[in-house]
Design a protein around this motif. Structure first.
Motif, mmCIF file in Angstrom:
data_model
loop_
_atom_site.group_PDB
_atom_site.id
_atom_site.type_symbol
_atom_site.label_atom_id
_atom_site.label_comp_id
_atom_site.label_asym_id
_atom_site.label_seq_id
_atom_site.Cartn_x
_atom_site.Cartn_y
_atom_site.Cartn_z
ATOM 1 N N THR A 1 0.819 -1.212 0.000
ATOM 2 C CA THR A 1 0.000 0.000 0.000
ATOM 3 C C THR A 1 0.851 1.260 0.000
ATOM 4 O OG1 THR A 1 -1.708 -1.203 1.245
ATOM 5 C CG2 THR A 1 -1.893 1.192 1.148
ATOM 6 N N PHE A 2 1.852 1.316 0.861
ATOM 7 C CA PHE A 2 2.709 2.508 0.886
ATOM 8 C C PHE A 2 3.511 2.627 -0.412
ATOM 9 C CE2 PHE A 2 2.108 2.680 5.576
ATOM 10 C CZ PHE A 2 1.791 4.036 5.678
ATOM 11 N N SER A 3 3.928 1.497 -0.974
ATOM 12 C CA SER A 3 4.662 1.538 -2.245
ATOM 13 C C SER A 3 3.769 2.052 -3.369
ATOM 14 C CB SER A 3 5.176 0.135 -2.599
ATOM 15 O OG SER A 3 6.076 -0.350 -1.621
ATOM 16 N N ALA A 4 2.554 1.515 -3.451
ATOM 17 C CA ALA A 4 1.626 1.936 -4.502
ATOM 18 C C ALA A 4 1.240 3.400 -4.337
ATOM 19 C CB ALA A 4 0.385 1.052 -4.482
ATOM 20 N N LYS B 1 9.189 6.254 2.755
ATOM 21 C CA LYS B 1 9.853 5.936 4.028
ATOM 22 C C LYS B 1 9.127 4.810 4.748
ATOM 23 C CE LYS B 1 10.672 7.889 8.620
ATOM 24 N NZ LYS B 1 10.473 9.081 9.492
ATOM 25 N N HIS B 2 7.796 4.865 4.777
ATOM 26 C CA HIS B 2 7.049 3.840 5.499
ATOM 27 C C HIS B 2 6.993 2.527 4.723
ATOM 28 C CE1 HIS B 2 6.019 7.305 7.963
ATOM 29 N NE2 HIS B 2 5.670 6.442 8.888
ATOM 30 N N ALA B 3 7.074 2.591 3.407
ATOM 31 C CA ALA B 3 7.248 1.357 2.632
ATOM 32 C C ALA B 3 8.578 0.704 2.995
ATOM 33 C CB ALA B 3 7.186 1.659 1.138
ATOM 34 N N ALA C 1 3.874 -7.492 -2.965
ATOM 35 C CA ALA C 1 4.413 -6.314 -2.295
ATOM 36 C C ALA C 1 5.802 -5.944 -2.802
ATOM 37 C CB ALA C 1 4.457 -6.567 -0.787
ATOM 38 N N LEU C 2 6.669 -6.928 -2.940
ATOM 39 C CA LEU C 2 8.040 -6.652 -3.374
ATOM 40 C C LEU C 2 8.083 -6.146 -4.810
ATOM 41 C CD1 LEU C 2 9.714 -9.767 -1.757
ATOM 42 C CD2 LEU C 2 10.199 -7.390 -1.132
ATOM 43 N N TYR D 1 9.395 -2.457 -6.132
ATOM 44 C CA TYR D 1 10.282 -2.224 -7.272
ATOM 45 C C TYR D 1 9.670 -1.233 -8.257
ATOM 46 C CZ TYR D 1 12.865 -2.576 -11.534
ATOM 47 O OH TYR D 1 13.577 -2.226 -12.650
ATOM 48 N N LEU D 2 8.392 -1.407 -8.579
ATOM 49 C CA LEU D 2 7.741 -0.491 -9.519
ATOM 50 C C LEU D 2 7.798 0.949 -9.026
ATOM 51 C CD1 LEU D 2 4.618 -2.649 -10.456
ATOM 52 C CD2 LEU D 2 6.386 -1.880 -12.054
#
Length: 411
Positions: A55-58, A70-72, A117-118, A122-123
């Motif tokens: 979620t944080f990455s997206a 940062k949170h991701a 998630a991983l 990366y994306l």
């Protein structure tokens, strides 16, 4: 329902989750009660950590907020600290609050969310270590989880990939060797991995003179992921879906086990199936997926919307009794699910359904006093105060993704 409101809801959700980071042990608190008070000694599930990472990455990929990155990274670091089995590969199921592994069973549902998630990390960041970890998990899935005879993926194995007798994700599940839930989310994970590997391949292909081996390796991985995803999509459409609903549990040969109906998974699965077909490409597969997804959305629209009290009904138990409470996550999946059906068909009733459930969420599920969303509502739409606000199964993936999809579609 619009992109601006969706972004505001996303900000509110992620502001809440940023307050749950565990400064002492890493990661995020494993549970908090109805009022949002953390249980700091609660065990931490890999599923929740992976979903937080996704979620944080997206969200970072969508709006480039450095705090989200940062949170991701906090979730990414804790995954490496607590959940990766360095000796045998794969991901552990559960850790203590300090990150010590507690339950080391290998659930393929869990590993799929690690891939999901991983690959999203990366994306969002082009961190190549995260993509390599995602590929390693994919390879373990293919080696130990894929049924080379009947197709699809089994539920679980022991820490060293040995056969086990208890496959269940929770006490609510039937103890069958295969399930809709695992295979649906393997499809979701492989779809995201395919997009990540394509991005990496395109990046390295531009500098092939410097790294030809890397480019060739990524091309081979892309072909492997595409084949696995295509095979799984056909299993889902041929074996798991029964005309207009997803069967839930199966024997190894895909003989269905007696089970109930999950309306949340039906509407979620309809739009994920379409999304996977878009990622794979190919006109024939896409048209088949659209036909199947539309039929499921139509059936869910006809039987699962609660016209009396609002929202989406949860489903029907194995005994045939409807579940009375409404859960948070089917509402979050119904919004993009019905809106995607509108995009596929241009039938306004689906858009109206998405908007009505959006309004229902706004009125009843968003906790304006304590933050985030309520977990469950009783029949009269009052929240169940005994349910945790966050926990092993309650994290920002469903409602965060809903917001991100609406932001994307209304952009």
């Amino acid at each position: 329902m619009n992109g601006q409101t969706a972004e505001k809801w996303l900000v509110d959700i992620l502001d809440y989750w940023q307050g749950l980071k565990d400064e002492e042990n890493g990661g995020f608190w494993g549970e908090s009660d109805f009022y949002g008070i953390p249980k700091k000694l609660a065990d931490k599930g890999c599923i929740a950590n992976s979903r937080i990472l996704w979620t944080f990455s997206a969200a970072y990929r969508a709006v480039r907020n450095e705090s989200y990155k940062k949170h991701a990274e906090i979730a990414y670091d804790f995954m490496q600290k607590a959940f990766i089995d360095e000796e045998n590969g794969g991901l552990f199921w559960l850790a203590r609050a300090d990150g010590t592994p507690l339950e080391t069973k290998k659930h393929f549902y869990n590993i799929a969310f690690g891939v999901y998630a991983l690959s999203e990390f990366y994306l969002a960041t082009e961190d190549e270590k995260s993509l390599n970890l995602a590929i390693q998990l994919f390879e373990k899935m293919e080696q130990h989880g894929r049924d080379k005879i009947a197709g699809g993926y089994i539920e679980a194995a022991g820490q060293k990939w040995q056969a086990i007798d208890d496959f269940r994700l929770s006490d609510k599940d039937m103890n069958g060797p295969k399930s809709m839930n695992t295979n649906l989310h393997v499809m979701e994970a492989y779809t995201n991995l395919l997009r990540a590997v394509r991005q990496a391949h395109n990046k390295h292909r531009g500098r092939m003179l410097d790294a030809p081996d890397t480019s060739d390796t990524l091309k081979a991985v892309r072909i492997s992921v595409s084949e696995a995803l295509s095979s799984l999509m056909h299993v889902i459409m041929d074996k798991i879906i029964d005309k207009t609903t997803f069967r839930l549990f199966f024997e190894m040969d895909w003989t269905p086990l007696k089970a109930g109906i999950s309306y949340g998974h039906d509407i979620e699965g309809s739009w994920l199936l379409h999304d996977s077909a878009l990622a794979l490409g190919g006109e024939e597969l896409l048209y088949e997926a659209i036909d199947v997804a539309t039929e499921i959305a139509e059936a869910t629209y006809n039987i699962a919307i609660d016209h009396e009290n609002g929202g989406l009904k949860s489903g029907i138990s194995v005994t045939g009794k409807p579940f009375e409470n409404k859960e948070w996550w089917p509402q979050a999946e119904a919004v993009p699910g019905f809106y995607n059906a509108f995009k596929m068909t241009d039938d306004k009733k689906f858009k109206d359904a998405a908007e009505s459930i959006w309004e229902y969420i706004s009125r009843h599920f968003i906790d304006t006093r304590n933050g985030e969303w309520h977990n469950e509502l009783f029949y009269n739409n009052w929240p169940d105060v005994s349910m945790p606000k966050t926990g092993f199964w309650k994290c920002p993936y469903h409602n965060g993704r809903m917001c991100l999809q609406i932001m994307k579609w209304y952009k």
